[in-house]
Design a protein around this motif. Structure first.
Motif, PDB file in Angstrom:
ATOM      1  N   LYS A  82       0.811  -1.224   0.000  1.00  0.00           N
ATOM      2  CA  LYS A  82       0.000   0.000   0.000  1.00  0.00           C
ATOM      3  C   LYS A  82       0.843   1.271   0.000  1.00  0.00           C
ATOM      4  O   LYS A  82       0.305   2.369  -0.176  1.00  0.00           O
ATOM      5  CB  LYS A  82      -0.902   0.013   1.247  1.00  0.00           C
ATOM      6  N   PHE A  83       2.138   1.132   0.201  1.00  0.00           N
ATOM      7  CA  PHE A  83       2.978   2.303   0.398  1.00  0.00           C
ATOM      8  C   PHE A  83       2.949   3.241  -0.798  1.00  0.00           C
ATOM      9  O   PHE A  83       2.835   4.462  -0.645  1.00  0.00           O
ATOM     10  CB  PHE A  83       4.420   1.876   0.706  1.00  0.00           C
ATOM     11  N   LEU A 105      -5.058   0.078  14.329  1.00  0.00           N
ATOM     12  CA  LEU A 105      -4.419   1.317  13.875  1.00  0.00           C
ATOM     13  C   LEU A 105      -3.717   1.104  12.527  1.00  0.00           C
ATOM     14  O   LEU A 105      -3.780   1.957  11.645  1.00  0.00           O
ATOM     15  CB  LEU A 105      -3.428   1.819  14.920  1.00  0.00           C
ATOM     16  N   VAL A 106      -3.044  -0.044  12.399  1.00  0.00           N
ATOM     17  CA  VAL A 106      -2.360  -0.344  11.136  1.00  0.00           C
ATOM     18  C   VAL A 106      -3.375  -0.467  10.010  1.00  0.00           C
ATOM     19  O   VAL A 106      -3.195   0.077   8.914  1.00  0.00           O
ATOM     20  CB  VAL A 106      -1.525  -1.635  11.260  1.00  0.00           C
ATOM     21  N   HIS A 121     -13.322   7.437   4.139  1.00  0.00           N
ATOM     22  CA  HIS A 121     -12.569   7.572   5.383  1.00  0.00           C
ATOM     23  C   HIS A 121     -13.446   7.148   6.561  1.00  0.00           C
ATOM     24  O   HIS A 121     -14.672   7.248   6.502  1.00  0.00           O
ATOM     25  CB  HIS A 121     -12.093   9.009   5.569  1.00  0.00           C
ATOM     26  N   SER A 122     -12.815   6.696   7.647  1.00  0.00           N
ATOM     27  CA  SER A 122     -13.555   6.146   8.781  1.00  0.00           C
ATOM     28  C   SER A 122     -13.316   6.955  10.052  1.00  0.00           C
ATOM     29  O   SER A 122     -12.339   7.693  10.159  1.00  0.00           O
ATOM     30  CB  SER A 122     -13.156   4.691   9.006  1.00  0.00           C
ATOM     31  N   ASN A 123     -14.228   6.753  11.020  1.00  0.00           N
ATOM     32  CA  ASN A 123     -14.121   7.503  12.269  1.00  0.00           C
ATOM     33  C   ASN A 123     -15.019   6.869  13.324  1.00  0.00           C
ATOM     34  O   ASN A 123     -15.888   6.043  13.014  1.00  0.00           O
ATOM     35  CB  ASN A 123     -14.529   8.969  12.035  1.00  0.00           C
ATOM     36  N   GLU A 141      -6.157   1.537   5.140  1.00  0.00           N
ATOM     37  CA  GLU A 141      -7.428   1.793   4.459  1.00  0.00           C
ATOM     38  C   GLU A 141      -7.582   3.271   4.100  1.00  0.00           C
ATOM     39  O   GLU A 141      -8.168   3.604   3.064  1.00  0.00           O
ATOM     40  CB  GLU A 141      -8.599   1.355   5.340  1.00  0.00           C
ATOM     41  N   ASN A 142      -7.069   4.151   4.954  1.00  0.00           N
ATOM     42  CA  ASN A 142      -7.196   5.591   4.720  1.00  0.00           C
ATOM     43  C   ASN A 142      -5.989   6.187   3.993  1.00  0.00           C
ATOM     44  O   ASN A 142      -5.924   7.405   3.809  1.00  0.00           O
ATOM     45  CB  ASN A 142      -7.413   6.320   6.044  1.00  0.00           C
TER      46      ASN A 142
END
Length: 474
Positions: A95-96, A431-432, A296-298, A437-438
């Motif tokens: 994903k980098f 967190l990873v 995006h998530s929250n 994902e974001n």
């Protein structure tokens, strides 16, 4: 004497570089000011822009790296003891490049956006656009037959509304580009044009409906409050803050999103068990359809005293498993347990009181301040606006840096709280996963992150969960 000497030096400097010819538009009766506030404004604005641009360039350079930083990969290998660390390394490596591309696109856009803001901010003040807009507002009020009602308040309100509308129109192309080009290119935007403009209209109407009566009250309190007006302004704004904390999540936010009770099942039961374990007074659990605007998530909680509610974005529910979501909420409840939310509220209220107290002490400079920017009107709103935009700006920026430092400290503490509850593995993997994902920044420049980030970079949080004193590896 020293202060007078500094003012004299700055006044001479202002004259020598030609700033005494500005602003180009001056209201009738606005003579040359005896204080170099315009020079201070231009100089400080340029200084902040150059500093932030330097930091942006440092971060932009990091975003061109082709491989993840070795420190991140080493930390990821220890995410847990079930071989998921190596799995995390593999996912980060895959994903980098996407994360870097997303960061570069946002960085390029930010360079243009911030430079445009600088040009607009300087030219409007140097040309005298704001004094001109005040005269336009005054003319509109006179035509409406409101010139003799409420002193300067009708003109002040008209000026504020016109300013908001014009700022929204100026910023609209940038907002559209950010949403429908940058965010859409990387798969995050889910909005339609219709929803985008509906949000803009609703936001503008709500801002006007709320700000007009509040501003009217503040101006009236300043006018009638005497030399201790700042105490009464603060008391009024304190009550208003409490009101907004109540109605924003329950009345205003549901105007934009649909909040549904979280369905019965493993996730709901696990969250309720967590709440009971830490004595969190949970009364409702909601899922919100954040996916109709963004991928995006929250997650967050709100409410007073014994009436707390937790809200999960539907994107978060899709991106993380039950253990990871509960672990993330363990972190959020850590903020509650250690009174970080209350701490932030107390700081904001103290800041508000201090700023209006400083405004009261600086009122004797009000005329010089207004004249520096081409105003002859003595309207309270203009003095207030210029005080916060010019004299209080350095304090604002320093407080912003301090609040980021405090916020990062609080994030580490909340992480430690979740770890002590036994959620180390879930929090680390969660967190990873959210970082991936974001497409979060995986290679932050340390100076840039120290100045801008309210949350510590991922690698620092993972390291802290493994090495902080008193936190043992599971």
């Amino acid at each position: 004497m020293a202060f007078a000497s500094v003012l004299g030096f700055l006044a001479n400097l202002e004259s020598s570089i030609g700033l005494e010819a500005f602003p180009k538009y001056r209201q009738e009766g606005a003579e040359k000011s005896d204080a170099p506030f315009l020079l201070f404004f231009v100089g400080f604005t340029l200084l902040v822009y150059l500093l932030e641009t330097y930091l942006d360039l440092r971060q932009h350079r990091n975003l061109k790296a082709g491989t993840p930083p070795p420190t991140l990969l080493e930390v990821l290998k220890t995410v847990d003891e079930d071989n998921k660390g190596l799995e995390a390394v593999s996912k980060v490596e895959s994903k980098f490049s996407a994360s870097q591309a997303y960061g570069l696109d946002k960085s390029r856009f930010h360079f243009f956006d911030s430079t445009f803001d600088l040009v607009v901010g300087l030219t409007t003040n140097l040309l005298g656009w704001m004094p001109w807009l005040w005269d336009v507002s005054s003319g509109l009020v006179a035509k409406a037959g409101l010139g003799d009602w409420g002193g300067d308040i009708p003109t002040s309100l008209t000026f504020v509304v016109l300013t908001m509308v014009l700022q929204t129109l100026i910023g609209l192309p940038f907002s559209l580009y950010s949403t429908f080009v940058v965010e859409a290119k990387h798969g995050f935007n889910k909005q339609t044009l219709g929803l985008f403009f509906a949000d803009k209209v609703k936001s503008m109407l709500l801002t006007v409906v709320i700000s007009v009566p509040v501003l009217s009250c503040v101006l009236k309190i300043i006018e009638l409050g005497g030399k201790h007006f700042y105490v009464y302004v603060w008391a009024f704004m304190f009550c208003f803050s409490i009101l907004m904390l109540t109605i924003v999540p329950t009345v205003i936010m549901p105007m934009f999103n649909t909040y549904s009770p979280l369905e019965d099942g493993e996730l709901k039961s696990s969250i309720e068990n967590l709440a009971k374990r830490v004595s969190f007074p949970l009364t409702n659990l909601f899922s919100v359809d954040g996916s109709k605007r963004s991928a995006h998530s929250n997650a967050y909680f709100y409410g007073f005293f014994k009436n707390k509610r937790i809200v999960l974005y539907d994107t978060l529910i899709k991106q993380a498993d039950t253990n990871e979501i509960v672990s993330i909420l363990g972190h959020e409840l850590g903020h509650w347990k250690m009174s970080h939310t209350l701490q932030g509220f107390v700081i904001s209220q103290t800041y508000l009181l201090a700023s209006f107290c400083a405004f009261g002490l600086a009122t004797e400079l009000g005329e010089s301040l207004r004249l520096s920017f081409g105003y002859s009107t003595s309207a309270t709103l203009i003095t207030l606006y210029l005080f916060f935009a010019v004299m209080w700006a350095p304090v604002d920026h320093l407080l912003g840096v301090f609040m980021n430092v405090l916020s990062r400290k609080n994030e580490f503490e909340a992480d430690a709280y979740a770890v002590k509850l036994g959620y180390s593995k879930g929090l680390q993997s969660g967190l990873v996963k959210l970082q991936l994902e974001n497409l979060g920044n995986m290679n932050p420049d340390p100076w840039y992150s120290a100045f801008h980030y309210s949350h510590p970079p991922l690698v620092e949080r993972l390291q802290a969960m493994r090495t902080d004193i008193g936190i043992k590896r599971e």
